[in-house]
Design a protein around this motif. Structure first.
Motif, PDB file in Angstrom:
ATOM      1  N   LYS A 127       0.851  -1.183   0.000  1.00 12.51           N
ATOM      2  CA  LYS A 127       0.000   0.000   0.000  1.00 12.51           C
ATOM      3  C   LYS A 127       0.887   1.233   0.000  1.00 12.51           C
ATOM      4  N   GLU A 161      -4.655   6.185  -0.636  1.00 12.26           N
ATOM      5  CA  GLU A 161      -3.920   4.939  -0.478  1.00 12.26           C
ATOM      6  C   GLU A 161      -4.255   3.994  -1.629  1.00 12.26           C
ATOM      7  N   VAL A 197      -3.067   0.201  -3.612  1.00 12.85           N
ATOM      8  CA  VAL A 197      -2.304  -1.040  -3.589  1.00 12.85           C
ATOM      9  C   VAL A 197      -1.553  -1.150  -4.911  1.00 12.85           C
TER      10      VAL A 197
END
Length: 616
Positions: free
Chosen positions: A46, A53, A55
């Motif tokens: 992340k 945020e 991934v």
């Protein structure tokens, strides 16, 4: 840093990844080869960027990934451990892999992919190449975050450069920042869904102060320089969708190499670099001490082409001691960095002239260009449509069809139904799958390829839209001299096309705007010092002529390096046959070569031996 990473579920794994990443050089006498070893652990993390945020999939938790630095003649070993949820391969972009096609890293073309929780070791030698290359994942979408520089230094040190020895060498990787699931984005493109675009552009992973969140400008790449010193910038375009213009206010570049091939040096204030390309440029810190913006601007085709979100980014060149000036003069006008005047976002002619200025420094090595041509190919690049169901459907702006990218009006069909890569099928003389088709030498229909009326949906382009999918293959005798003319078209777009050939370098003998005319254009070919590249930019509404010697046996990918064109099918496979000797033939696959599918199925080697046994 502007983007802060956090461990995802595999926190311990990523800590291990950073710890185990290493570089081992066996100490040998000067000018002898060394063994360079890396561990690449592919994992998800992340990262917080632009107040969001996301991934992302990374190698060893780094963006860009680790730089591989070697000396010409070294052997390279990279252990790839796949702890991501995706199938992964790594392509060593521009490394010729002579007699070693097995490690070229294209899924189901040269190898079965490295599946989740599996690993594979790439081993290869780098001989006869110097300069800047790069590595990246050859998985749709994922090369946006899985990439890094691959630097090859001369065997006899920096003193043997054909230009003044630089004070320092600095990789400059231009890329994108995506707040989207990249694998999903790539899959959507195959379904005609174009709803995701990059949120920012980056230099060495930093978005720069054009972007902010919570009212705070984001950090950008800073190049610290000393007055009078010379710096070698090793520039790489790792972006998915855009060619970039790079400028530094108050400074000029001296271009000395492109795609790890030396060029006749020339001075310019702007560098044009398309996805897949690399440019080595000398920068002299000869401006008055201060701070100067470095700006990377993506360009795009002018109207009536579809306009997509494109974001410039900027870093900074800062002279040594400038931090003291900042502390003593905060808030004064002298603290404001100087910015360059950039080309227009729709300026494509600057790129055309930049690439046209590239000529090879080494004349003698390119007498090859004057040899007799054994194969002539004319490849028309554009878009088309296939029906979602059946062979007939409504064209134009219709929901009944899917847009695809084509070469000579055929879109590449990835051989996913096969249980082995095409390379293994070729090596063990196993017939290719039923969708394989020979790439046509020329398009089925000749038309005005650069007619602006073909860009928007309408009666003209609708007649030319229909196409189909096949696994496009072209076979070449070992040692054949091949000439290809790539022609960009305005079929549903008027874009340029950066074409990358694996396993070989290409000599660029000519380029032009408009439609290629052999009567007019062949006499103007440069057969004296054509630039040598692994990625060539077919100009917007123009053409480029290249020649290469098919002397590297194996199965090689040829494709556009714009990700949407690659995913949509602007691809073909070149098969180079073995030569008459062991030294001109492909050896067997390495012992650790990954296999596909169920273990109960025979491997290609077992299949081959069983078929030979049944014949006897």
């Amino acid at each position: 840093m502007y983007c802060q990473s956090q461990p995802a579920a595999q926190a311990a794994t990523m800590a291990l990844a950073v710890f185990v990443f290493f570089l081992v050089s066996i100490v040998l006498p000067l000018a002898e080869a060394a063994s360079i070893e890396h561990v690449f652990i592919v994992n998800q993390m992340k990262m917080t960027c632009l107040c969001k945020e996301t991934v992302v999939t990374l190698v060893n938790g780094q963006l860009p990934g680790p730089t591989i630095e070697i000396t010409e003649g070294d052997s390279v070993t990279v252990h790839v451990v796949n702890r991501s949820p995706y199938n992964i391969t790594i392509h060593w972009h521009g490394v010729k892999q002579f007699q070693n096609c097995w490690v070229d890293g294209v899924p189901m073309i040269t190898q079965c992919p490295i599946t989740p929780n599996k690993n594979f070791t790439y081993q290869f030698n780098v001989v006869g190449q110097e300069g800047t290359l790069w590595w990246h994942a050859h998985v749709p979408g994922l090369r946006a975050t899985l990439h890094g520089a691959f630097i090859i230094r001369p065997r006899h040190g920096a003193d043997s450069y054909p230009f003044p020895k630089p004070h320092k060498e600095i990789p400059v990787i231009i890329g994108d920042w995506w707040e989207k699931d990249l694998a999903e984005m790539a899959m959507n493109m195959t379904k005609n869904i174009f709803s995701a675009y990059a949120s920012a552009s980056t230099v060495n992973g930093l978005v720069g102060d054009y972007f902010n969140c919570s009212g705070v400008a984001k950090e950008g790449f800073v190049l610290d320089v000393e007055p009078g010193k010379t710096y070698l910038l090793q520039i790489i375009n790792a972006g998915l969708f855009s060619e970039f213009y790079l400028k530094i206010a108050g400074h000029k570049f001296t271009v000395v190499a492109a795609d790890a091939n030396y060029v006749n040096p020339f001075t310019t204030d702007v560098i044009a670099i398309a996805p897949g390309e690399t440019v080595d440029a000398m920068l002299i810190a000869d401006a008055p001490p201060g701070r100067y913006y470095m700006v990377a601007l993506p360009n795009q085709a002018p109207l009536p082409d579809v306009q997509t979100p494109e974001y410039a980014t900027r870093g900074m060149v800062k002279y040594k001691g400038e931090h003291k000036k900042e502390e003593g003069h905060r808030g004064t006008s002298s603290d404001v960095p100087i910015g360059p005047k950039m080309p227009d976002v729709h300026d494509t002619i600057t790129s055309f002239y930049f690439h046209g200025n590239l000529t090879s420094l080494h004349h003698k090595g390119h007498l090859l260009a004057q040899q007799r041509v054994d194969e002539h190919l004319f490849r028309v690049l554009g878009l088309g449509t296939i029906c979602k169901q059946g062979q007939f459907c409504k064209r134009g702006n219709s929901s009944d069809d899917i847009q695809v990218a084509t070469m000579n009006n055929v879109s590449f069909q990835q051989p996913t139904a096969m249980t082995m890569p095409l390379l293994e099928a070729q090596y063990y003389h196993i017939s290719l799958n039923s969708t394989a088709q020979e790439l046509p030498k020329r398009p089925p229909i000749l038309f005005n390829f650069t007619d602006e009326a073909l860009i928007p949906f309408g009666p003209k382009e609708m007649l030319l839209e229909p196409t189909y999918k096949a696994t496009l293959v072209r076979r070449f005798k070992h040692g054949a001299m091949v000439e290809i003319v790539f022609q960009s078209t305005t079929m549903l777009q008027g874009d340029s096309n950066p074409m990358h050939l694996h396993g070989h370098n290409m000599m660029v003998v000519a380029q032009g705007l408009g439609n290629y005319d052999p009567v007019k254009d062949v006499p103007s070919y440069n057969l004296v010092n054509p630039v040598v590249k692994n990625t060539v930019l077919v100009p917007n509404r123009g053409w480029i002529a290249i020649r290469f010697v098919a002397n590297n046996p194996g199965v090689w990918f040829m494709h556009c390096h714009y990700e949407f064109h690659l995913v949509m099918g602007m691809v073909a496979v070149f098969i180079v046959e073995n030569g008459p000797t062991i030294d001109t033939s492909l050896p067997p696959p390495p012992d650790n070569f990954p296999t596909c599918g169920s273990k109960i199925n025979p491997t290609p080697k077992e299949f081959y031996l069983q078929s030979k046994k049944s014949e006897t």
